[in-house]
Design a protein around this motif. Structure first.
Motif, PDB file in Angstrom:
ATOM      1  N   ARG A  29       0.905  -1.252   0.063  1.00 41.20           N
ATOM      2  CA  ARG A  29      -0.077   0.189   0.099  1.00 41.20           C
ATOM      3  C   ARG A  29       0.828   1.141  -0.074  1.00 41.20           C
ATOM      4  NH1 ARG A  29      -2.502  -3.108   4.107  1.00 41.20           N
ATOM      5  NH2 ARG A  29      -4.389  -4.166   3.363  1.00 41.20           N
ATOM      6  N   VAL A  30       0.668   2.044  -1.074  1.00 39.69           N
ATOM      7  CA  VAL A  30       1.417   3.356  -1.239  1.00 39.69           C
ATOM      8  C   VAL A  30       0.749   4.572  -1.012  1.00 39.69           C
ATOM      9  CG1 VAL A  30       3.064   4.513  -2.755  1.00 39.69           C
ATOM     10  CG2 VAL A  30       3.248   2.020  -2.452  1.00 39.69           C
ATOM     11  N   LEU A  31       1.092   5.383  -0.522  1.00 38.50           N
ATOM     12  CA  LEU A  31       0.450   6.886  -0.145  1.00 38.50           C
ATOM     13  C   LEU A  31       1.206   7.781  -1.079  1.00 38.50           C
ATOM     14  CD1 LEU A  31      -1.958   8.723   0.568  1.00 38.50           C
ATOM     15  CD2 LEU A  31      -0.658   8.853   2.846  1.00 38.50           C
ATOM     16  N   VAL A  32       0.768   8.427  -1.856  1.00 40.59           N
ATOM     17  CA  VAL A  32       1.200   9.734  -2.621  1.00 40.59           C
ATOM     18  C   VAL A  32       0.679  10.861  -2.173  1.00 40.59           C
ATOM     19  CG1 VAL A  32       2.149  10.868  -4.679  1.00 40.59           C
ATOM     20  CG2 VAL A  32       2.157   8.207  -4.485  1.00 40.59           C
ATOM     21  N   VAL A  33       1.383  11.810  -1.389  1.00 37.83           N
ATOM     22  CA  VAL A  33       0.695  13.143  -0.914  1.00 37.83           C
ATOM     23  C   VAL A  33       1.122  14.176  -1.971  1.00 37.83           C
ATOM     24  CG1 VAL A  33       0.494  14.658   1.001  1.00 37.83           C
ATOM     25  CG2 VAL A  33       0.834  12.329   1.448  1.00 37.83           C
ATOM     26  N   HIS A  34       0.701  14.925  -2.329  1.00 39.31           N
ATOM     27  CA  HIS A  34       0.795  16.064  -3.295  1.00 39.31           C
ATOM     28  C   HIS A  34       0.018  17.448  -2.990  1.00 39.31           C
ATOM     29  CE1 HIS A  34       2.388  18.264  -6.810  1.00 39.31           C
ATOM     30  NE2 HIS A  34       1.426  18.220  -7.233  1.00 39.31           N
ATOM     31  N   SER A  35       0.886  18.435  -3.297  1.00 43.79           N
ATOM     32  CA  SER A  35       0.342  19.619  -2.898  1.00 43.79           C
ATOM     33  C   SER A  35      -0.546  20.675  -3.578  1.00 43.79           C
ATOM     34  CB  SER A  35       1.664  20.544  -2.459  1.00 43.79           C
ATOM     35  OG  SER A  35       2.496  20.628  -3.376  1.00 43.79           O
ATOM     36  N   SER A  36      -0.902  20.311  -4.818  1.00 40.11           N
ATOM     37  CA  SER A  36      -1.871  20.818  -5.717  1.00 40.11           C
ATOM     38  C   SER A  36      -2.572  20.174  -6.258  1.00 40.11           C
ATOM     39  CB  SER A  36      -0.889  22.030  -6.502  1.00 40.11           C
ATOM     40  OG  SER A  36      -0.484  21.318  -7.465  1.00 40.11           O
ATOM     41  N   ASP A  37      -3.510  20.835  -7.186  1.00 40.74           N
ATOM     42  CA  ASP A  37      -4.270  19.966  -8.190  1.00 40.74           C
ATOM     43  C   ASP A  37      -4.546  20.669  -9.422  1.00 40.74           C
ATOM     44  OD1 ASP A  37      -6.118  18.009  -9.154  1.00 40.74           O
ATOM     45  OD2 ASP A  37      -7.984  18.680  -7.929  1.00 40.74           O
ATOM     46  N   GLU A  38      -3.136  21.116  -9.894  1.00 38.24           N
ATOM     47  CA  GLU A  38      -2.980  21.804 -11.105  1.00 38.24           C
ATOM     48  C   GLU A  38      -2.286  20.912 -12.042  1.00 38.24           C
ATOM     49  OE1 GLU A  38      -2.875  26.540 -10.477  1.00 38.24           O
ATOM     50  OE2 GLU A  38      -1.201  25.340  -8.886  1.00 38.24           O
ATOM     51  N   ALA A 110      -2.455  18.643  10.459  1.00 40.55           N
ATOM     52  CA  ALA A 110      -1.412  17.790  10.982  1.00 40.55           C
ATOM     53  C   ALA A 110      -2.117  16.597  11.974  1.00 40.55           C
ATOM     54  CB  ALA A 110      -0.454  18.360  11.679  1.00 40.55           C
ATOM     55  N   VAL A 111      -2.953  17.125  12.948  1.00 41.38           N
ATOM     56  CA  VAL A 111      -3.660  16.165  13.744  1.00 41.38           C
ATOM     57  C   VAL A 111      -4.680  15.340  13.047  1.00 41.38           C
ATOM     58  CG1 VAL A 111      -5.231  16.167  15.687  1.00 41.38           C
ATOM     59  CG2 VAL A 111      -3.213  17.759  15.821  1.00 41.38           C
ATOM     60  N   ARG A 112      -5.382  15.938  12.179  1.00 41.86           N
ATOM     61  CA  ARG A 112      -6.155  15.432  11.235  1.00 41.86           C
ATOM     62  C   ARG A 112      -5.569  14.195  10.568  1.00 41.86           C
ATOM     63  NH1 ARG A 112     -10.305  20.141   9.027  1.00 41.86           N
ATOM     64  NH2 ARG A 112     -11.420  20.326  10.878  1.00 41.86           N
ATOM     65  N   THR A 113      -4.654  14.687   9.828  1.00 40.73           N
ATOM     66  CA  THR A 113      -3.727  13.766   8.983  1.00 40.73           C
ATOM     67  C   THR A 113      -3.077  12.643   9.759  1.00 40.73           C
ATOM     68  OG1 THR A 113      -3.232  15.445   7.330  1.00 40.73           O
ATOM     69  CG2 THR A 113      -1.789  13.425   7.422  1.00 40.73           C
ATOM     70  N   LEU A 114      -2.751  12.894  10.981  1.00 36.35           N
ATOM     71  CA  LEU A 114      -2.291  11.907  11.907  1.00 36.35           C
ATOM     72  C   LEU A 114      -3.221  10.762  12.289  1.00 36.35           C
ATOM     73  CD1 LEU A 114       0.433  11.087  13.633  1.00 36.35           C
ATOM     74  CD2 LEU A 114      -0.575  12.266  15.467  1.00 36.35           C
ATOM     75  N   ALA A 115      -4.321  11.417  12.604  1.00 40.00           N
ATOM     76  CA  ALA A 115      -5.653  10.122  12.760  1.00 40.00           C
ATOM     77  C   ALA A 115      -5.712   9.428  11.665  1.00 40.00           C
ATOM     78  CB  ALA A 115      -6.644  10.982  13.349  1.00 40.00           C
ATOM     79  N   ARG A 116      -5.769  10.120  10.374  1.00 47.11           N
ATOM     80  CA  ARG A 116      -6.225   9.276   9.059  1.00 47.11           C
ATOM     81  C   ARG A 116      -5.207   8.357   8.792  1.00 47.11           C
ATOM     82  NH1 ARG A 116      -6.479  13.702   6.406  1.00 47.11           N
ATOM     83  NH2 ARG A 116      -8.385  14.368   6.960  1.00 47.11           N
ATOM     84  N   LEU A 117      -4.033   8.778   9.047  1.00 48.56           N
ATOM     85  CA  LEU A 117      -2.666   7.797   8.699  1.00 48.56           C
ATOM     86  C   LEU A 117      -2.621   6.453   9.835  1.00 48.56           C
ATOM     87  CD1 LEU A 117       0.229  10.196   8.309  1.00 48.56           C
ATOM     88  CD2 LEU A 117      -0.550   8.593   6.453  1.00 48.56           C
ATOM     89  N   ARG A 118      -3.244   6.993  10.924  1.00 49.67           N
ATOM     90  CA  ARG A 118      -3.153   5.680  11.841  1.00 49.67           C
ATOM     91  C   ARG A 118      -4.236   4.561  11.466  1.00 49.67           C
ATOM     92  NH1 ARG A 118      -0.526   6.660  16.788  1.00 49.67           N
ATOM     93  NH2 ARG A 118      -0.466   8.912  17.285  1.00 49.67           N
ATOM     94  N   GLY A 119      -5.235   4.973  10.731  1.00 46.53           N
ATOM     95  CA  GLY A 119      -6.261   3.921  10.376  1.00 46.53           C
ATOM     96  C   GLY A 119      -6.054   3.291   8.811  1.00 46.53           C
ATOM     97  N   ARG A 120      -4.986   3.759   8.080  1.00 46.17           N
ATOM     98  CA  ARG A 120      -4.883   3.262   6.976  1.00 46.17           C
ATOM     99  C   ARG A 120      -3.747   2.276   6.698  1.00 46.17           C
ATOM    100  NH1 ARG A 120      -7.959   6.805   3.582  1.00 46.17           N
ATOM    101  NH2 ARG A 120      -7.306   5.397   1.866  1.00 46.17           N
ATOM    102  N   HIS A 121      -2.602   2.075   7.410  1.00 49.70           N
ATOM    103  CA  HIS A 121      -1.585   1.227   7.445  1.00 49.70           C
ATOM    104  C   HIS A 121      -0.910   1.187   6.050  1.00 49.70           C
ATOM    105  CE1 HIS A 121      -3.278  -0.146  11.248  1.00 49.70           C
ATOM    106  NE2 HIS A 121      -4.423  -0.419  10.729  1.00 49.70           N
ATOM    107  N   PHE A 122      -0.428   2.290   5.602  1.00 48.40           N
ATOM    108  CA  PHE A 122       0.491   2.339   4.532  1.00 48.40           C
ATOM    109  C   PHE A 122       1.976   1.773   4.421  1.00 48.40           C
ATOM    110  CE2 PHE A 122      -2.566   5.844   3.540  1.00 48.40           C
ATOM    111  CZ  PHE A 122      -3.198   5.411   2.846  1.00 48.40           C
TER     112      PHE A 122
END
Length: 405
Positions: A29-38, A110-122
């Protein structure tokens, strides 16, 4: 140690979820995080990275895009590649939001992202730009053992203070140029490798040679940021006597400082009829093909300057400032020309000296350089080697990469 030995050693010692995934045979499981939608430089590179990851059947690829920007063209294109695309509040570093209120929002996200990452197991998190690096330590806190940081932007001395601690959470770093890697202060870091960008040749049923005309046609294609050098370009254009036709593509950024290009034309150019402000387009290819050369007049440091290799792929040379990344792509006087940053007189002198025939010859050499050094296959094979090494997957390192290492 050879590249294959390095990957095999990594695989045998790989701890945690990634190693378990490989041993069990389940898809990583790979997560790619990007900073825009352009669909500008870094966005095009994300497309290539995700395409390479999706091409590996053993990987399940998710892309997180930030919800603080309007939906754009990148998300649908990523879905077409086969990636799962989600929009979330993400702790993306944006210069316009580095204020007390901005830092509060950054902490909240950051807090929201931390919680989201905990539940995904990438198994691996891929931070696609430096602006995404706050996600790296969050991923490590949730047990993600492998984090790749892709450095696409040059860092200032002030940037290094904040970004280097975040980058320390990465287990591998990819820089788009030696200039970017040097600016990060991580040139001697064993985790880091330079992988020059590559772009697909996007020609369609369109002419492959410039139309016949006596005076050169130029194009600039970039975001309308203050540091992209539009003022330098327009002052030089006027100083050179408006020596042909200049087409300006692009738009103000969705997030960050922008400039009024039309107002700059009115202010600096005595013959405004020689400048055509087109704005944002879905595909710059027809404009590159209609031009004799591309201009990249960045006033500060340029991480890579993706439009340079896009121009090369269409057989067009590039006139660029000595701004870092472009200096690693352009062979001065051969595949294009370089001038000092913010040097209006230097750029004006080039405009006076160049003609259609000279630009055409340089364009043919530029196209040869593209096929030799800047294809997406070359870039993707090197990105794949980094990811494979991190996940302990059977290596796809090519002979080309082994020779370069």
């Amino acid at each position: 140690m050879t590249p294959d030995e390095a990957v095999n050693e990594t695989a045998s010692a790989l701890p945690g979820d990634a190693g378990a995934a490989r041993r069990s045979g389940r898809r990583g499981r790979v997560l790619v995080v990007h900073s825009s939608d352009e669909l500008y430089g870094s966005d095009r590179i994300v497309l290539e990275v995700v395409a390479e990851l999706v091409a590996a059947d053993e990987l399940d690829v998710t892309v997180w895009l930030p919800s603080d920007v309007a939906p754009g063209p990148l998300g649908p294109m990523l879905r077409e590649l086969g990636a799962r695309v989600e929009r979330h509040p993400l702790p993306i570093l944006r210069r316009m939001k580095l204020s007390p209120g901005g830092f509060l929002r950054l902490g909240r996200d950051a807090v929201r992202t931390l919680a989201r990452l905990r539940g995904r197991h990438f198994d691996l998190v891929y931070c696609a730009t430096s602006a995404c690096l706050p996600v790296a330590p969050l991923a490590r806190l949730t047990g993600v053992r492998r984090v790749v940081g892709h450095l696409q932007e040059p860092w200032s001395a002030k940037d290094r203070v904040g970004l280097r601690p975040l980058a320390s959470a990465c287990t591998a770093l990819v820089a788009v140029s030696h200039s970017v890697l040097g600016a990060s202060g991580l040139a001697e870091d064993p985790r880091a490798v330079v992988v020059h960008n590559g772009v697909p040749h996007r020609s369609r049923e369109l002419p492959t040679a410039p139309p016949e005309h006596r005076r050169p046609h130029y194009v600039i294609a970039s975001r309308w940021n203050p540091h992209k050098g539009h003022g330098t370009l327009l002052r030089a254009w006027d100083a050179a006597g408006c020596p042909g036709e200049l087409v300006i593509l692009g738009a103000v950024p969705a997030v960050g400082l922008g400039i009024d290009v039309a107002a700059l034309v009115k202010k600096h150019v005595s013959r405004p009829e020689t400048v055509l402000v087109v704005g944002e387009v879905d595909d710059a290819t027809p404009y590159l093909q209609a031009a004799d050369a591309v201009v990249l007049p960045t006033d500060t440091l340029e991480g890579f300057g993706l439009v340079t290799v896009e121009a090369f792929s269409e057989g067009r040379p590039v006139i660029a400032s000595r701004s870092g990344g472009p200096e690693e792509v352009i062979d001065d006087g051969v595949t294009g020309w370089l001038f000092d940053r913010e040097d209006v007189d230097g750029l004006a002198s080039l405009f006076r000296d160049l003609d259609v025939a000279t630009l055409g010859a340089a364009g043919r050499r530029a196209e040869a350089a593209y096929h030799r050094d800047f294809t997406p296959a070359r870039m993707r094979s090197r990105i794949a080697a980094v990811v494979d090494g991190e996940l302990g997957r059977p290596t796809r390192i090519t002979t080309e990469l082994a020779e370069a290492s």
